[in-house]
Enzyme design. Structure first.
Site, mmCIF file in Angstrom:
data_model
loop_
_atom_site.group_PDB
_atom_site.id
_atom_site.type_symbol
_atom_site.label_atom_id
_atom_site.label_comp_id
_atom_site.label_asym_id
_atom_site.label_seq_id
_atom_site.Cartn_x
_atom_site.Cartn_y
_atom_site.Cartn_z
ATOM 1 N N HIS A 82 0.848 -1.181 0.000
ATOM 2 C CA HIS A 82 0.000 0.000 0.000
ATOM 3 C C HIS A 82 0.892 1.243 0.000
ATOM 4 C CE1 HIS A 82 -4.069 1.603 0.535
ATOM 5 N NE2 HIS A 82 -3.495 2.599 1.178
ATOM 6 N N ASP A 161 -13.777 3.495 7.764
ATOM 7 C CA ASP A 161 -12.752 4.134 6.926
ATOM 8 C C ASP A 161 -13.350 4.593 5.603
ATOM 9 O OD1 ASP A 161 -10.037 4.871 6.056
ATOM 10 O OD2 ASP A 161 -10.390 3.297 4.594
ATOM 11 N N ARG A 168 -12.667 13.016 4.315
ATOM 12 C CA ARG A 168 -11.352 13.670 4.417
ATOM 13 C C ARG A 168 -10.953 14.290 3.090
ATOM 14 N NH1 ARG A 168 -7.751 9.075 5.754
ATOM 15 N NH2 ARG A 168 -6.082 10.588 5.538
ATOM 16 N N SER A 183 -6.440 4.658 8.669
ATOM 17 C CA SER A 183 -7.114 4.389 7.403
ATOM 18 C C SER A 183 -6.440 3.227 6.675
ATOM 19 C CB SER A 183 -7.072 5.665 6.547
ATOM 20 O OG SER A 183 -7.421 5.385 5.222
ATOM 21 N N LYS A 187 -7.817 -1.240 6.930
ATOM 22 C CA LYS A 187 -8.162 -2.051 5.747
ATOM 23 C C LYS A 187 -7.247 -3.266 5.651
ATOM 24 C CE LYS A 187 -7.742 1.507 2.812
ATOM 25 N NZ LYS A 187 -8.027 2.907 2.999
HETATM 26 N N1 URA Z 1 -4.239 5.574 1.661
HETATM 27 C C1 URA Z 1 -5.269 5.252 2.495
HETATM 28 O O1 URA Z 1 -5.842 4.175 2.403
HETATM 29 N N2 URA Z 1 -5.629 6.144 3.424
HETATM 30 C C2 URA Z 1 -5.017 7.333 3.573
HETATM 31 O O2 URA Z 1 -5.380 8.075 4.449
HETATM 32 C C3 URA Z 1 -3.955 7.675 2.698
HETATM 33 C C4 URA Z 1 -3.581 6.772 1.743
#
Ligand code: URA
Length: 434
Positions: A82, A161, A168, A183, A187
């Site tokens: 990620h 989220d 956001r 966040s 996940k």
């Molecule tokens: N990726 C995410 O899933 N959340 C964030 O806040 C920033 C990048």
């Protein structure tokens, strides 16, 4: 608990208890608070931050807002990657099939573009027919059959989220360490993986303009992720200028495919090889980084990674013909060029300005309701360190003739600088944790 009391407590610098954070997170997941109160709380957190204990509790509450998937019945070591978000960052499109071609199991749940940064889901949806919304049985089935699956958060995974991420994006509360940490990790923890490669971007095009900020985020994610049982490796990488040459959804898919064919830009290819290698190593498929790199390079040169990508596209409903014919991806009707006004070397290219220009062209969202236009974007014909003559093309703008094109071009005109001497270029990988 009354929403306004919790908001005021955070606004005034108080530390929220586990129960109070749980109340806020449940409110986000189940619609107990209106958007204006959720947004006010996000802004209070943005300004006041969170203690390490609050960040850990907040992350846990976000995971518990939904279901924790179990992938134990599926073969392989489940590993994901990620990024905290950047401009031209299409690494996920390449590393998922690349690591899968090396034997890893990659269940990749991604997000949409946030602010001026692009999102993996928006890029995937540029592929005609590609479905990012999968049921849980489909998700498991594709993962088992292909070895990688790329999808949006299911309704069950970290629903808080999903709500907060969208808010956001449109309330100026993206660049916030505890919010980003919770966040991303909520996940990732909920999707059932055991290993995670994280790319914390640093520089103008990221949410961490300075190395000090990037390091703080990297250390927090590394700590909270490890405390939740994940094997985590975190990279801090340069996002002063865009990654690769393409910015914009369809254009980035084309560049990702070129890279899987071994014809990608040097900087982008290198980051993909390093991060796919880390996935392979963390998954225990190679005993060290050298062995993992060799496996990844073999998967690229043999065409195995490209074949995995093609298979994933097909199984997820996309048109696999796009892999061999980029003309089948959405194409913008118009082109414009930004030309060099002086000669020399490109010294800087401000990724944030280029990301904002792409957003104005329609590649990203200004409000949660905006529809992304897959075909538009910017192709960088020159990159930092390259020589340029007067009148040469620096940027090629792919657009649909909307009113904002002139503003986007003006932003691009301001986004670069030229010097007489070759500039010193930043390193691509700034730091590695673990
Ligand atoms: N990726 C995410 O899933 N959340 C964030 O806040 C920033 C990048």
């Amino acid at each position: 608990m009354r929403a306004v009391e919790l908001i005021t407590k955070k606004r005034d610098g108080g530390e929220l208890s586990a129960a109070e954070l749980g109340c806020f997170v449940q409110a986000a997941a189940h619609g107990h608070w209106p958007d204006y109160q959720l947004s006010a709380m996000l802004m209070a957190i943005y300004w006041r931050g969170m203690t390490p204990a609050e960040t850990a509790e907040f992350t846990r509450a976000m995971v518990d807002s939904g279901k924790r998937l179990s992938l134990d019945h599926l073969p392989g070591v489940h590993v994901d990657k990620h990024s905290t978000g950047g401009v031209g960052d299409k690494v996920s499109l390449v590393v998922a099939p690349l690591a899968a071609a090396c034997g890893a199991s990659v269940p990749m749940m991604s997000g949409r573009g946030l602010g001026h940064t692009g999102g993996t889901l928006d890029k995937l949806e540029a592929i005609p027919g590609f479905r990012v919304h999968l049921s849980e049985p489909e998700f498991f089935d594709i993962l088992q059959r292909v070895g990688c699956v790329m999808l949006g958060q299911t309704a069950e995974v970290a629903p808080a989220d999903k709500k907060l991420y969208a808010l956001r994006d449109v309330t100026g509360t993206v660049e916030c360490l505890p919010l980003i940490t919770a966040s991303i990790l909520s996940k990732k923890i909920a999707e059932g993986i055991s290993c995670l490669v994280l790319d914390v971007k640093c520089g103008s095009g990221s949410f961490n303009p300075t190395l000090v900020q990037a390091r703080a985020l990297a250390e927090t994610i590394q700590r909270v992720g490890t405390a939740n049982g994940l094997k985590v490796r975190t990279y801090i990488t340069d996002m002063e200028s865009p990654l690769g040459n393409a910015v914009g959804n369809s254009l980035e898919v084309i560049e990702a495919i070129d890279t899987l064919r071994g014809r990608g830009p040097v900087d982008f290819t290198e980051l993909c090889v390093v991060q796919a290698g880390a996935m392979v190593e963390l998954a225990g498929l190679a005993s060290n980084a050298v062995g993992a790199r060799a496996m990844v390079q073999q998967a690229l040169s043999s065409g195995a990674a490209l074949a995995k990508f093609r298979q994933m596209v097909q199984v997820q409903g996309g048109d696999p013909a796009i892999v061999d014919d980029s003309g089948k991806l959405p194409q913008a009707p118009e082109r414009a060029a930004v030309l060099a006004k002086s000669a020399g070397y490109i010294a800087t290219q401000n990724a944030r300005m280029i990301g904002l220009a792409a957003m104005k062209l329609g590649a990203g969202r200004a409000t949660a309701e905006d529809r992304v236009v897959p075909s538009v974007g910017v192709v960088l014909h020159k990159k930092p360190g390259e020589r340029v003559r007067v009148g040469e093309v620096i940027y090629e703008v792919h657009h649909d003739d909307r009113a904002e094109v002139a503003q986007a071009i003006a932003e691009l005109e301001r986004s670069y600088s030229i010097t007489d001497d070759p500039p010193e270029l930043p390193k691509l990988i700034l730091e590695v944790l673990a």
